[in-house]
Design an enzyme around this catalytic site. Structure first.
Site, PDB file in Angstrom:
ATOM      1  N   SER A  11       0.683  -1.038   0.727  1.00 47.82           N
ATOM      2  CA  SER A  11       0.224   0.413  -0.084  1.00 47.82           C
ATOM      3  C   SER A  11       0.878   1.181  -0.475  1.00 47.82           C
ATOM      4  O   SER A  11       0.452   2.174  -0.124  1.00 47.82           O
ATOM      5  CB  SER A  11      -1.192  -0.243   1.251  1.00 47.82           C
ATOM      6  OG  SER A  11      -0.073  -0.607   2.075  1.00 47.82           O
ATOM      7  N   SER A 131      14.980  -7.162   4.786  1.00 50.09           N
ATOM      8  CA  SER A 131      15.097  -7.028   6.101  1.00 50.09           C
ATOM      9  C   SER A 131      15.081  -5.123   5.755  1.00 50.09           C
ATOM     10  O   SER A 131      14.539  -4.563   5.841  1.00 50.09           O
ATOM     11  CB  SER A 131      16.688  -7.740   6.513  1.00 50.09           C
ATOM     12  OG  SER A 131      17.456  -7.461   7.761  1.00 50.09           O
ATOM     13  N   TYR A 145      12.704  -3.657  16.924  1.00 50.95           N
ATOM     14  CA  TYR A 145      11.764  -3.083  15.103  1.00 50.95           C
ATOM     15  C   TYR A 145      14.028  -4.172  14.580  1.00 50.95           C
ATOM     16  O   TYR A 145      13.856  -5.448  13.913  1.00 50.95           O
ATOM     17  CB  TYR A 145      12.853  -1.850  15.223  1.00 50.95           C
ATOM     18  CG  TYR A 145      12.721  -2.550  13.630  1.00 50.95           C
ATOM     19  CD1 TYR A 145      11.957  -2.618  12.629  1.00 50.95           C
ATOM     20  CD2 TYR A 145      14.129  -1.668  13.435  1.00 50.95           C
ATOM     21  CE1 TYR A 145      12.041  -2.112  11.076  1.00 50.95           C
ATOM     22  CE2 TYR A 145      14.757  -2.078  11.872  1.00 50.95           C
ATOM     23  CZ  TYR A 145      13.471  -2.031  10.501  1.00 50.95           C
ATOM     24  OH  TYR A 145      13.546  -2.109   9.961  1.00 50.95           O
ATOM     25  N   LYS A 149      14.214  -7.599  12.696  1.00 53.78           N
ATOM     26  CA  LYS A 149      15.350  -7.988  11.639  1.00 53.78           C
ATOM     27  C   LYS A 149      17.061  -8.757  11.302  1.00 53.78           C
ATOM     28  O   LYS A 149      16.716  -9.691  10.416  1.00 53.78           O
ATOM     29  CB  LYS A 149      15.576  -6.416  10.946  1.00 53.78           C
ATOM     30  CG  LYS A 149      14.622  -5.416  10.767  1.00 53.78           C
ATOM     31  CD  LYS A 149      13.235  -6.380   9.918  1.00 53.78           C
ATOM     32  CE  LYS A 149      12.440  -5.220   9.383  1.00 53.78           C
ATOM     33  NZ  LYS A 149      11.813  -5.888   7.996  1.00 53.78           N
TER      34      LYS A 149
END
Length: 270
Positions: A11, A131, A145, A149
């Protein structure tokens, strides 16, 4: 015959740019995201929008079932949907941390599980996991976060060894500073949870640094081109790195000790 691509997080940002770029280059593209209203313009490029919440088992299964029914299989999966909440570890709720891991890790893993049977059957597949440079280096306030990752990096490395004999490639893409909604949303969240705590001063420094990164951020098409390169190569690299500052930061991480790298990073927070 056209290869069928599923790209999540289509999106906005990297997802939207990649969906359009691949559709323009002859792929049969399905763009998936929660905000289906933000993908209506993709129809003009021949892209098929699908509503998808990567934290919902029902939504994930329905998405793959629809594509298999219409196109036969998912030939190329691009796991791009992501969440970028920032905040001090002490301040962030575990429920928000779990949500971030659901989006950035478990949703990715579940989609891979769902596409692998047909990829194995077809003896062909490309799995691209988006990633981040943040999967190799860390900034303060980004604990969860970075955890998500770093996990994607490890998951991808193990998976690559598992599926290679079936003709399936696993590719990791590590963007640096790239224009997206995520930076602004992550910074807003950080200031909400840590802006007035013991970590408030540090949060302001991280916010300033992110404002600088955002100013110099690359356009998402840079990453879209890297993804196309990876999926069209017979023997792709395991990792593709691109966008603002990415290669330089990874170079410093490689040559500096942990403590020297920490000093360099923290000097940018003032």
């Amino acid at each position: 015959m056209k290869k069928t691509v599923l790209i999540t997080g289509a999106s906005a940002g990297i997802g939207k740019a990649t969906a359009i770029y691949l559709a323009q280059n002859g792929y049969n593209v399905y763009g998936a995201a929660r905000r289906i209203e933000k993908m209506q313009d993709l129809k003009g490029y021949g892209i098929k929008p699908i509503s998808l919440d990567v934290t919902s088992e029902e939504s994930l299964v329905a998405c793959i079932e629809q594509i298999v029914m219409e196109a036969g299989s998912v030939d190329i999966l691009i796991n791009n949907a992501g969440s970028g909440y920032y905040g001090a570890l002490e301040d962030m709720s575990i429920s928000d941390a779990k949500y971030q891991m659901e989006v950035n890790l478990f949703g990715v893993a579940r989609l891979i599980q769902l596409v692998l049977p047909s990829m194995r059957k077809n003896k062909f597949g490309k799995i691209v996991n988006i990633s981040s440079v943040g999967g190799k280096i860390t900034l303060p306030m980004g604990g969860w976060y970075h955890a998500s990752k770093f996990a994607i990096e490890g998951l991808s490395d193990a998976l690559r060894k598992e599926v290679k004999s079936f003709g399936i490639d696993v590719i990791v893409v590590e963007p640096g500073g790239t224009k997206s909604e995520m930076v602004g949303l992550g910074t807003d969240y950080m200031m909400k949870v840590s802006g007035k705590t013991a970590y408030g001063q540090l949060a302001k420094g991280v916010g300033k640094m992110y404002a600088k990164i955002e100013k110099d951020a690359a356009e998402p098409i840079v990453i879209a081109k890297l993804i196309k390169e990876g999926i069209e190569t017979n023997n792709p690299k395991t990792r593709y790195v691109g966008a603002s500052g990415a290669k330089l930061m990874l170079f410093f991480r490689k040559v500096l000790s942990d403590k020297l790298f920490d000093k360099m990073v923290m000097s940018q927070m003032k």
